[in-house]
Design an enzyme around this catalytic site. Structure first.
Site, mmCIF file in Angstrom:
data_model
loop_
_atom_site.group_PDB
_atom_site.id
_atom_site.type_symbol
_atom_site.label_atom_id
_atom_site.label_comp_id
_atom_site.label_asym_id
_atom_site.label_seq_id
_atom_site.Cartn_x
_atom_site.Cartn_y
_atom_site.Cartn_z
ATOM 1 N N CYS A 187 0.867 -1.180 0.000
ATOM 2 C CA CYS A 187 0.000 0.000 0.000
ATOM 3 C C CYS A 187 0.905 1.231 0.000
ATOM 4 O O CYS A 187 2.113 1.109 -0.157
ATOM 5 C CB CYS A 187 -0.935 -0.003 1.205
ATOM 6 S SG CYS A 187 -0.063 -0.054 2.791
ATOM 7 N N THR A 188 0.338 2.397 0.166
ATOM 8 C CA THR A 188 1.109 3.633 0.018
ATOM 9 C C THR A 188 2.250 3.755 1.024
ATOM 10 O O THR A 188 3.403 3.936 0.656
ATOM 11 C CB THR A 188 0.191 4.859 0.139
ATOM 12 O OG1 THR A 188 -0.880 4.739 -0.794
ATOM 13 C CG2 THR A 188 0.960 6.140 -0.145
#
Length: 336
Positions: A187-188
């Protein structure tokens, strides 16, 4: 003599930590005061399971705030090993400072799931390519659809979710623990996939991996020449997206629906700055379009006067008030 190069002014720090904070409500006011005293802007979330957020300011101010988090007795050394990711920008990416209380610092909506109890195997950025090159590994992008649209890892599966709450249903319907023996997620910044790994272990998956520090750490660490990342990475501030070395990307955002827009999409006949884009053109009412047009006119007039229109400082808040149909059709939801 050559002209002096102007260095980026503002430091952005993305941070999170899963840790037990039974007194998190009592931490809100002193944490907000510390941010304000150091001229910090951004958003921090506090919950019983930890802290999450992104802040920005002058470099020395940000470092003082980080030192406060790691050393102040208020936090009882619970953030002593708090990690953060840095990037720089010429313009301040935030307009105000908020410290919010939440049930979860990243909302999965499944009671009992906690990385403080069990968590998957952390994989460092420099080891990530080798892992995801393994043909036995199922690679899942745990972010929302509009984030995946502008960039992801080669070979990654897009669950096409609009919120993290949809992730458990996707796993139940599409991922089989008897078939998929190795699962890797990203994810980010690392927070979402860390919690997802805890959920996957609870569901009986045996080998669960996640990218430590998330995409941002990977883009900061891995040379572009050997990178398996394709595109740009969406970020939840005024930068919109970043590239390798965390340089500010080429994407902008539509004011009407907040969908990230590539330079090519901004050439579309359906794109009108501050009014519409290809993702929301067909979903705007005449009244909404008229109001956006008037707002854009006022923004331009304010710029001509050397001022900032108040609407420009409320972009993040506007997103929360969009009609559900518009949010759903454009895949745009504020970060949870």
């Amino acid at each position: 003599m050559t002209a002096a190069t102007t260095l980026p002014t503002y430091l952005t720090a993305a941070l999170y930590k899963f840790v037990s904070l039974p007194n998190y409500q009592a931490l809100q006011a002193p944490l907000l005061k510390a941010c304000q005293d150091n001229r910090i802007k951004g958003t921090l979330l506090l919950a019983e399971e930890g802290i999450n957020g992104t802040i920005a300011g002058l470099p020395d101010d940000v470092q003082r705030l980080l030192a406060f988090l790691r050393k102040d007795t208020l936090f009882e050394s619970r953030f002593a090993d708090l990690e953060h990711k840095e990037s720089f920008a010429n313009d301040h990416p935030f307009y105000r400072m908020k410290v919010k209380l939440k049930k979860e610092i990243v909302t999965l909506g499944v009671p009992g799931v906690s990385p403080t109890k069990k968590v998957g195997t952390y994989v460092k950025a420099e080891d990530w390519n080798a892992l995801i090159s393994d043909p036995e590994v199922l690679l899942i992008d745990t972010r929302n659809g509009y984030e995946v649209d502008i960039g992801t890892f080669k070979g990654a599966i897009d669950p096409k979710t609009t919120t993290f709450r949809e992730f458990p249903n996707y796993i139940a319907e599409h991922v089989d623990k008897t078939k998929h023996k190795k699962v890797a997620m990203f994810c980010t910044g690392g927070i979402r996939c860390e919690k997802a790994s805890s959920y996957m272990l609870d569901q009986g998956f045996e080998e669960v991996y996640h990218l430590q520090g998330g995409i941002l750490k990977y883009l900061e660490t891995v040379p572009e020449a050997s990178s398996m990342w394709q595109g740009e990475c969406f970020v939840f501030d005024q930068r919109v997206a970043v590239k390798h070395n965390l340089a500010v990307g080429d994407f902008d955002q539509c004011y009407a629906c907040r969908h990230p827009l590539s330079p090519a999409e901004m050439q579309s006949e359906h794109y009108s700055a501050g009014i519409s884009c290809p993702y929301c053109f067909d979903h705007l009412s005449a009244d909404k379009r008229a109001r956006l047009s008037e707002r854009q006119k006022q923004v331009q007039l304010a710029k001509q006067r050397g001022e900032t229109h108040i609407g420009e400082s409320q972009l993040g808040e506007k997103r929360k008030n969009y009609p559900p149909v518009l949010r759903q059709k454009t895949h745009v939801l504020y970060k949870t």
